[in-house]
Design a protein around this motif. Sequence first.
Motif, PDB file in Angstrom:
ATOM      1  N   GLN A 121       0.904  -1.066  -0.001  1.00 31.94           N
ATOM      2  CA  GLN A 121       0.541   0.297  -0.151  1.00 31.94           C
ATOM      3  C   GLN A 121       0.812   0.994   0.279  1.00 31.94           C
ATOM      4  OE1 GLN A 121      -2.487   0.030   3.161  1.00 31.94           O
ATOM      5  NE2 GLN A 121      -3.340   1.814   3.016  1.00 31.94           N
ATOM      6  N   ARG A 122       1.871   1.295   1.160  1.00 23.37           N
ATOM      7  CA  ARG A 122       2.663   2.115   1.052  1.00 23.37           C
ATOM      8  C   ARG A 122       3.834   2.732  -0.217  1.00 23.37           C
ATOM      9  NH1 ARG A 122       6.403   4.324   6.046  1.00 23.37           N
ATOM     10  NH2 ARG A 122       4.371   3.912   6.633  1.00 23.37           N
ATOM     11  N   VAL A 123       3.824   1.844  -0.826  1.00 21.71           N
ATOM     12  CA  VAL A 123       4.500   1.770  -2.690  1.00 21.71           C
ATOM     13  C   VAL A 123       3.995   2.102  -3.083  1.00 21.71           C
ATOM     14  CG1 VAL A 123       6.230   0.434  -3.884  1.00 21.71           C
ATOM     15  CG2 VAL A 123       6.841  -0.169  -1.653  1.00 21.71           C
ATOM     16  N   PHE A 124       2.486   1.301  -4.061  1.00 22.95           N
ATOM     17  CA  PHE A 124       2.032   1.906  -4.742  1.00 22.95           C
ATOM     18  C   PHE A 124       1.279   3.157  -4.273  1.00 22.95           C
ATOM     19  CE2 PHE A 124       2.868  -1.837  -6.130  1.00 22.95           C
ATOM     20  CZ  PHE A 124       2.555  -1.970  -8.024  1.00 22.95           C
ATOM     21  N   GLU A 125       1.087   4.319  -2.796  1.00 24.75           N
ATOM     22  CA  GLU A 125       0.449   5.470  -2.885  1.00 24.75           C
ATOM     23  C   GLU A 125       1.321   6.400  -2.902  1.00 24.75           C
ATOM     24  OE1 GLU A 125      -0.922   5.036   0.855  1.00 24.75           O
ATOM     25  OE2 GLU A 125      -2.921   4.644   0.961  1.00 24.75           O
ATOM     26  N   ARG A 126       3.109   5.845  -2.698  1.00 25.46           N
ATOM     27  CA  ARG A 126       4.025   6.426  -2.664  1.00 25.46           C
ATOM     28  C   ARG A 126       5.242   6.870  -3.424  1.00 25.46           C
ATOM     29  NH1 ARG A 126       3.720   6.952   3.949  1.00 25.46           N
ATOM     30  NH2 ARG A 126       1.662   7.723   4.339  1.00 25.46           N
ATOM     31  N   GLY A 127       5.426   5.901  -4.418  1.00 28.37           N
ATOM     32  CA  GLY A 127       6.813   5.457  -4.356  1.00 28.37           C
ATOM     33  C   GLY A 127       6.380   6.050  -6.454  1.00 28.37           C
ATOM     34  N   ASN A 128       7.952   5.728  -6.290  1.00 30.23           N
ATOM     35  CA  ASN A 128       8.248   5.980  -7.972  1.00 30.23           C
ATOM     36  C   ASN A 128       7.552   4.764  -8.419  1.00 30.23           C
ATOM     37  OD1 ASN A 128      10.506   4.783  -7.786  1.00 30.23           O
ATOM     38  ND2 ASN A 128      11.575   6.499  -7.388  1.00 30.23           N
ATOM     39  N   GLU A 129       7.881   4.678  -9.874  1.00 26.93           N
ATOM     40  CA  GLU A 129       7.779   3.359 -11.023  1.00 26.93           C
ATOM     41  C   GLU A 129       9.071   2.267 -10.733  1.00 26.93           C
ATOM     42  OE1 GLU A 129       5.267   3.004 -12.996  1.00 26.93           O
ATOM     43  OE2 GLU A 129       5.019   4.929 -12.272  1.00 26.93           O
ATOM     44  N   ASN A 130      10.053   2.859 -10.476  1.00 28.88           N
ATOM     45  CA  ASN A 130      11.224   1.551  -9.341  1.00 28.88           C
ATOM     46  C   ASN A 130      11.123   1.093  -8.467  1.00 28.88           C
ATOM     47  OD1 ASN A 130      12.616   1.938 -11.889  1.00 28.88           O
ATOM     48  ND2 ASN A 130      13.942   3.557 -10.814  1.00 28.88           N
ATOM     49  N   ASP A 131      10.209   1.440  -7.400  1.00 25.36           N
ATOM     50  CA  ASP A 131      10.081   1.598  -5.910  1.00 25.36           C
ATOM     51  C   ASP A 131       8.983   0.100  -6.222  1.00 25.36           C
ATOM     52  OD1 ASP A 131      11.605   2.701  -4.897  1.00 25.36           O
ATOM     53  OD2 ASP A 131       9.940   4.331  -4.821  1.00 25.36           O
ATOM     54  N   LYS A 132       7.333   0.379  -7.296  1.00 20.16           N
ATOM     55  CA  LYS A 132       6.806  -0.536  -7.527  1.00 20.16           C
ATOM     56  C   LYS A 132       7.008  -1.998  -8.612  1.00 20.16           C
ATOM     57  CE  LYS A 132       3.397   3.343  -8.167  1.00 20.16           C
ATOM     58  NZ  LYS A 132       2.665   4.180  -8.752  1.00 20.16           N
ATOM     59  N   LYS A 133       8.012  -1.239  -9.584  1.00 18.79           N
ATOM     60  CA  LYS A 133       8.439  -2.769  -9.934  1.00 18.79           C
ATOM     61  C   LYS A 133       9.041  -3.080  -8.919  1.00 18.79           C
ATOM     62  CE  LYS A 133       9.111  -0.371 -14.960  1.00 18.79           C
ATOM     63  NZ  LYS A 133      10.424   0.086 -15.627  1.00 18.79           N
ATOM     64  N   GLU A 134       9.832  -2.571  -8.232  1.00 17.21           N
ATOM     65  CA  GLU A 134      10.717  -3.607  -7.226  1.00 17.21           C
ATOM     66  C   GLU A 134       9.752  -4.857  -6.183  1.00 17.21           C
ATOM     67  OE1 GLU A 134      13.016  -6.236  -5.273  1.00 17.21           O
ATOM     68  OE2 GLU A 134      13.381  -5.240  -7.254  1.00 17.21           O
ATOM     69  N   ILE A 135       8.696  -3.900  -5.817  1.00 17.31           N
ATOM     70  CA  ILE A 135       7.589  -4.710  -5.057  1.00 17.31           C
ATOM     71  C   ILE A 135       6.992  -5.442  -5.719  1.00 17.31           C
ATOM     72  CG2 ILE A 135       5.591  -4.527  -3.738  1.00 17.31           C
ATOM     73  CD1 ILE A 135       8.241  -3.616  -2.474  1.00 17.31           C
ATOM     74  N   THR A 136       6.524  -5.155  -7.168  1.00 10.45           N
ATOM     75  CA  THR A 136       5.462  -6.819  -7.387  1.00 10.45           C
ATOM     76  C   THR A 136       6.600  -7.468  -8.553  1.00 10.45           C
ATOM     77  OG1 THR A 136       4.887  -4.613  -9.068  1.00 10.45           O
ATOM     78  CG2 THR A 136       4.710  -6.648  -9.934  1.00 10.45           C
ATOM     79  N   HIS A 137       7.678  -7.354  -8.170  1.00 12.97           N
ATOM     80  CA  HIS A 137       8.766  -7.996  -8.036  1.00 12.97           C
ATOM     81  C   HIS A 137       9.134  -9.071  -7.529  1.00 12.97           C
ATOM     82  CE1 HIS A 137      12.619 -10.885  -9.892  1.00 12.97           C
ATOM     83  NE2 HIS A 137      13.319 -10.165  -8.918  1.00 12.97           N
ATOM     84  N   PHE A 138       9.227  -8.325  -5.585  1.00 10.71           N
ATOM     85  CA  PHE A 138       9.113  -9.141  -5.196  1.00 10.71           C
ATOM     86  C   PHE A 138       8.077  -9.791  -4.186  1.00 10.71           C
ATOM     87  CE2 PHE A 138       9.244  -9.223   0.044  1.00 10.71           C
ATOM     88  CZ  PHE A 138      10.710  -9.869   0.319  1.00 10.71           C
ATOM     89  N   TYR A 139       6.942  -8.822  -4.243  1.00  8.93           N
ATOM     90  CA  TYR A 139       6.181 -10.523  -3.748  1.00  8.93           C
ATOM     91  C   TYR A 139       5.341 -11.277  -5.146  1.00  8.93           C
ATOM     92  CZ  TYR A 139       6.409  -7.253   0.864  1.00  8.93           C
ATOM     93  OH  TYR A 139       6.475  -7.582   1.779  1.00  8.93           O
TER      94      TYR A 139
END
Length: 167
Positions: A121-139
Amino acid sequence: MIKQFEKYRGIHPGIVLDRELKKRAIKQRPFALSLEEHPQTFNAITKGKRGISTALALKIERELGLKEGTLVILQAYYDIKKIKEKETKKIPDLNILSKALFWDTDIQHIDWKRQYRAVIQRVFERGNENDKKEITHFYGTEKVKQALEESNIRSPYTIYRSNKTTD
């Protein structure tokens, strides 16, 4: 290893030893002293806070009439379990995630598995595209979609495809 102890694979041998002593109505302190061991050391072992050495395991096995190597094998299985737990305790690449995302917490102490909803939730509300890609890759894509739906965050966010599978 004795079959009766086979079910204890992965459990600290001190815990098994403590149970065995109680079953036989043997007090810890006198037993430790009879083995010429410090009672404090013996207590730490039976609480699972300290490993059991091969030499001590052999003394205990002889004294209790256990098959030689039983406690050593239990210690080995316990050590293997601990190493596997450390290996599976993976974290996302912290070099990719923006430091500002987790400004209010110690990022080293995040339980990534248990707190996945809050992290996503935090990453998709406040993160940039790289943050979102990394979290999607991780989870994994499915877990990210599920967490976003549960937290009522709907697309305009892009959920990046990942080849990674989730637990």
